[in-house]
Scaffold this active site. Sequence first.
Site, mmCIF file in Angstrom:
data_model
loop_
_atom_site.group_PDB
_atom_site.id
_atom_site.type_symbol
_atom_site.label_atom_id
_atom_site.label_comp_id
_atom_site.label_asym_id
_atom_site.label_seq_id
_atom_site.Cartn_x
_atom_site.Cartn_y
_atom_site.Cartn_z
ATOM 1 N N ALA A 102 0.792 -1.231 0.000
ATOM 2 C CA ALA A 102 0.000 0.000 0.000
ATOM 3 C C ALA A 102 0.824 1.280 0.000
ATOM 4 C CB ALA A 102 -0.948 -0.003 1.206
ATOM 5 N N ALA A 103 2.085 1.218 0.412
ATOM 6 C CA ALA A 103 2.912 2.423 0.464
ATOM 7 C C ALA A 103 3.637 2.699 -0.849
ATOM 8 C CB ALA A 103 3.926 2.319 1.605
ATOM 9 N N THR A 158 3.452 -9.410 -11.860
ATOM 10 C CA THR A 158 3.991 -10.048 -13.062
ATOM 11 C C THR A 158 5.348 -10.673 -12.746
ATOM 12 O OG1 THR A 158 5.016 -7.968 -13.811
ATOM 13 C CG2 THR A 158 2.785 -8.459 -14.597
ATOM 14 N N ALA A 178 -2.212 -10.052 -16.325
ATOM 15 C CA ALA A 178 -0.986 -9.287 -16.524
ATOM 16 C C ALA A 178 -1.291 -7.804 -16.600
ATOM 17 C CB ALA A 178 -0.284 -9.744 -17.800
ATOM 18 N N ASN A 179 -2.528 -7.467 -16.966
ATOM 19 C CA ASN A 179 -2.914 -6.066 -17.092
ATOM 20 C C ASN A 179 -4.415 -5.955 -16.844
ATOM 21 O OD1 ASN A 179 -3.590 -3.421 -18.286
ATOM 22 N ND2 ASN A 179 -1.476 -3.465 -19.017
ATOM 23 N N HIS A 212 8.278 0.926 -20.658
ATOM 24 C CA HIS A 212 7.849 1.233 -19.295
ATOM 25 C C HIS A 212 8.873 2.142 -18.618
ATOM 26 C CE1 HIS A 212 5.065 -2.162 -19.832
ATOM 27 N NE2 HIS A 212 4.382 -1.637 -18.822
ATOM 28 N N LYS A 245 10.806 -0.303 -13.531
ATOM 29 C CA LYS A 245 10.221 -1.637 -13.723
ATOM 30 C C LYS A 245 11.328 -2.681 -13.746
ATOM 31 C CE LYS A 245 6.864 -4.214 -16.497
ATOM 32 N NZ LYS A 245 6.126 -4.631 -15.285
ATOM 33 N N GLY A 262 4.771 -8.240 -18.336
ATOM 34 C CA GLY A 262 3.781 -9.310 -18.315
ATOM 35 C C GLY A 262 2.718 -9.116 -19.383
#
EC number: 1.17.1.8
Length: 267
Positions: A9-10, A100, A123-124, A155, A159, A165
Amino acid sequence: MRRIAVMGAAGRMGKTLIEAVQQTSGAGLTAAIDRPDSSLVGADAGELAALGRIGVLLSDDLAKVADEFDVLIDFTHPSVTLKNLAFCRKHGKAMIIGTTGFTVEEKQLLAEAGKDIPIVFAANFSVGVNLSLKLLDMAARVLGDDVDIEIIEAHHRHKVDAPSGTALRMGEVVANALGRDLQEVAVYGREGQTGARDRKTIGFATVRAGDVVGDHTVLFAAEGERLEITHKASSRMTFAKGAVRAALWLDGREPGLYDMQDVLELR
């Protein structure tokens, strides 16, 4: 109200997921978890996402909030997700998995867990990307073996896995439509004297730069013409909203391993 927990969550995606949950009617953030060594543990999840206080404090252990959620949304790392998968399977919690980088063997673990709990793994989670997958299947079946197929993705510089993915999923869809095994025909990057291109192969090219959220293009190149199917994401919110949509869709579903094609009724 569908009680939703967000893992990681952070992080960048985690904060976007918190915002998406809070914006969605019928959904509510009831738990937020991050790694134990995070200096933000104990902070209000709403404040982390710049939403103001919502009364949900960041926890460092999924077990501590086991009674506070119905479905866990996890966009983290394969090792973390698999640990959370075992927990959710044991405690009967549904999962939305956007992580992914899984190996073939690790994906089998997801399928096994789907026998006991409902899971949406994709994957998305973008609606546009999943519509693109449908178009790719159609294009591959029509164009067949008369084209060269290349997948180009870009990306942000942070990443950690490549190809993405989503790019791999696009490759799987195209390969399946053509009756090929992606593991046998994929070519990841080219260098030096590669020789003439084998039309049966599916090429992948990867770009990592700046703050690119996610660009994917599948190129079908023939003699005299080419078809390009492209999706460009300008915000992580498109993925987050799709994940929350999937979380609501899972409510009342039987155990199983689903994907966004199921959620969007594209099958």
